[in-house]
Design an enzyme around this catalytic site. Structure first.
Site, PDB file in Angstrom:
ATOM      1  N   ASP A 148       0.825  -1.210   0.000  1.00  0.00           N
ATOM      2  CA  ASP A 148       0.000   0.000   0.000  1.00  0.00           C
ATOM      3  C   ASP A 148       0.856   1.256   0.000  1.00  0.00           C
ATOM      4  O   ASP A 148       2.079   1.188   0.137  1.00  0.00           O
ATOM      5  CB  ASP A 148      -0.961  -0.007   1.202  1.00  0.00           C
ATOM      6  CG  ASP A 148      -0.286  -0.402   2.516  1.00  0.00           C
ATOM      7  OD1 ASP A 148       0.959  -0.374   2.585  1.00  0.00           O
ATOM      8  OD2 ASP A 148      -1.004  -0.723   3.478  1.00  0.00           O
ATOM      9  N   ASN A 196      -7.494  -2.585  14.283  1.00  0.00           N
ATOM     10  CA  ASN A 196      -8.911  -2.750  13.908  1.00  0.00           C
ATOM     11  C   ASN A 196      -9.097  -3.941  12.971  1.00  0.00           C
ATOM     12  O   ASN A 196     -10.153  -4.114  12.376  1.00  0.00           O
ATOM     13  CB  ASN A 196      -9.454  -1.468  13.252  1.00  0.00           C
ATOM     14  CG  ASN A 196      -8.786  -1.158  11.919  1.00  0.00           C
ATOM     15  OD1 ASN A 196      -7.847  -1.856  11.509  1.00  0.00           O
ATOM     16  ND2 ASN A 196      -9.254  -0.128  11.239  1.00  0.00           N
ATOM     17  N   HIS A 223      -7.295  -4.601  10.187  1.00  0.00           N
ATOM     18  CA  HIS A 223      -7.019  -4.401   8.759  1.00  0.00           C
ATOM     19  C   HIS A 223      -5.739  -5.109   8.331  1.00  0.00           C
ATOM     20  O   HIS A 223      -4.858  -5.386   9.135  1.00  0.00           O
ATOM     21  CB  HIS A 223      -7.013  -2.916   8.374  1.00  0.00           C
ATOM     22  CG  HIS A 223      -5.820  -2.118   8.786  1.00  0.00           C
ATOM     23  ND1 HIS A 223      -5.912  -0.781   9.121  1.00  0.00           N
ATOM     24  CD2 HIS A 223      -4.508  -2.422   8.902  1.00  0.00           C
ATOM     25  CE1 HIS A 223      -4.710  -0.319   9.419  1.00  0.00           C
ATOM     26  NE2 HIS A 223      -3.841  -1.298   9.298  1.00  0.00           N
ATOM     27  N   GLU A 245      -9.620  -1.680   5.319  1.00  0.00           N
ATOM     28  CA  GLU A 245     -10.278  -1.379   6.576  1.00  0.00           C
ATOM     29  C   GLU A 245     -11.520  -2.259   6.754  1.00  0.00           C
ATOM     30  O   GLU A 245     -11.995  -2.872   5.784  1.00  0.00           O
ATOM     31  CB  GLU A 245     -10.695   0.103   6.594  1.00  0.00           C
ATOM     32  CG  GLU A 245      -9.548   1.096   6.409  1.00  0.00           C
ATOM     33  CD  GLU A 245      -8.654   1.233   7.662  1.00  0.00           C
ATOM     34  OE1 GLU A 245      -8.526   0.270   8.433  1.00  0.00           O
ATOM     35  OE2 GLU A 245      -8.097   2.332   7.852  1.00  0.00           O
TER      36      GLU A 245
HETATM   37  C1  GLP Z   1      -0.402   0.357   8.526  1.00  0.00           C
HETATM   38  C2  GLP Z   1      -0.089  -0.466   7.281  1.00  0.00           C
HETATM   39  C3  GLP Z   1      -0.336  -1.932   7.516  1.00  0.00           C
HETATM   40  C4  GLP Z   1       0.293  -2.354   8.822  1.00  0.00           C
HETATM   41  C5  GLP Z   1      -0.344  -1.601   9.945  1.00  0.00           C
HETATM   42  C6  GLP Z   1       0.186  -1.997  11.313  1.00  0.00           C
HETATM   43  O1  GLP Z   1      -1.730   0.689   8.636  1.00  0.00           O
HETATM   44  N1  GLP Z   1      -0.824  -0.061   6.138  1.00  0.00           N
HETATM   45  O2  GLP Z   1       0.182  -2.674   6.426  1.00  0.00           O
HETATM   46  O3  GLP Z   1       0.133  -3.740   9.009  1.00  0.00           O
HETATM   47  O4  GLP Z   1      -0.057  -0.237   9.740  1.00  0.00           O
HETATM   48  O5  GLP Z   1       1.289  -1.222  11.612  1.00  0.00           O
HETATM   49  P1  GLP Z   1       2.284  -1.499  12.795  1.00  0.00           P
HETATM   50  O6  GLP Z   1       3.035  -2.727  12.419  1.00  0.00           O
HETATM   51  O7  GLP Z   1       3.164  -0.280  12.851  1.00  0.00           O
HETATM   52  O8  GLP Z   1       1.452  -1.678  14.013  1.00  0.00           O
END
Ligand code: GLP
Length: 249
Positions: A77, A142, A144, A149
């Site tokens: 993404d 959440n 995702h 989402e």
């Molecule tokens: C972002 C990314 C996700 C990732 C998520 C969790 O939203 N788009 O791909 O898995 O964050 O992030 P973190 O690993 O910093 O908790």
């Protein structure tokens, strides 16, 4: 006090690890893939969760244990509205934490870019051509995956999405703590795009992920928890610490 490792309802392999070992354990899974597929396509996630994995694999490369140079990388993404050269963009993340330390040349690094559905369709075509062998994912609190989402459809493909307020709050630390600086939109691979990978590894640390992980692995398969669609994939490995697995000690 509970002690059992979270039991997935489906054929998901769970590798519990000490918090400071999550990166190494996950890197050993990725290293096996790279040894078998030195020219393979690796789907890469951003965020804090896989950072130790990326650093650990760079160490294995430096020790000559694994050759990452010929891999192709495809990111999950990207924020819409950030210059790709902005240090907070996911393109910058992929360069800083993965491509550069792993020695992957620019022409084999793919990150979604742009702000239109045509741009999203173009990235989906890139994915269809590349065919991801191993996809690395984190999980949002959440539920995702990527930026899919809650409410995301299992047939969704790469598209532009609006980020949940909670997701923007969770990512504010990467924007100097200012939630208003976090873009409101992103381009993300869809659920179907992610599930097209031959195998998937999910990395999670910390109690903030426990409820999302439990719902993803043990709850119903539902758009309300996009990560629950991983239960429908035949080859998923989860590497997580005891806090994320909800183990009380
Ligand atoms: C972002 C990314 C996700 C990732 C998520 C969790 O939203 N788009 O791909 O898995 O964050 O992030 P973190 O690993 O910093 O908790």
């Amino acid at each position: 006090m509970g002690s059992a490792v979270l039991e997935p309802t489906h054929a998901v392999r769970v590798l519990p690890a000490r918090t400071d070992d999550v990166g190494r354990v996950a890197a050993s899974v990725v290293a096996s893939f790279v040894r078998e597929n030195p020219h393979g396509v690796l789907g890469v996630a951003t965020g804090g969760s896989p950072m130790a994995l990326y650093a650990s694999l760079a160490e294995l490369r430096a020790e000559g244990v694994v050759a990452t140079d010929q891999l192709t990388l495809a990111a999950l993404d990207e924020y819409v509205g950030l210059d790709p050269a902005d240090p907070r963009s996911y393109r910058s993340y992929v360069w800083q934490h993965i491509a550069e330390p792993w020695g992957v040349a620019a022409e084999r690094v793919h990150v979604p870019a742009g702000s239109s559905e045509d741009d999203a369709d173009e990235y989906e075509r890139v994915l269809a051509r590349l065919r991801v062998g191993l996809q690395i994912v984190g999980i949002g609190r959440n539920g995702h995956i990527g930026f899919n989402e809650p409410g995301s459809n299992p047939t969704s493909r790469t598209r532009i999405v609006t980020l949940d307020d909670d997701t923007r709050r969770a990512n504010a630390p990467y924007f100097g703590g200012d939630v208003h600086a976090v873009p409101t939109r992103a381009m993300t691979q869809g659920i179907a795009s992610i599930l097209a990978a031959e195998s998937i590894i999910l990395v999670a640390q910390g109690a903030a992920k426990a409820e999302a992980l439990r719902a993803a692995l043990q709850g119903p398969v539902t758009s309300a928890v996009p990560a629950s669609f991983l239960q429908t994939h035949p080859d998923v490995t989860v590497v997580a610490d005891s806090a994320a697995l909800g183990i009380l000690s």
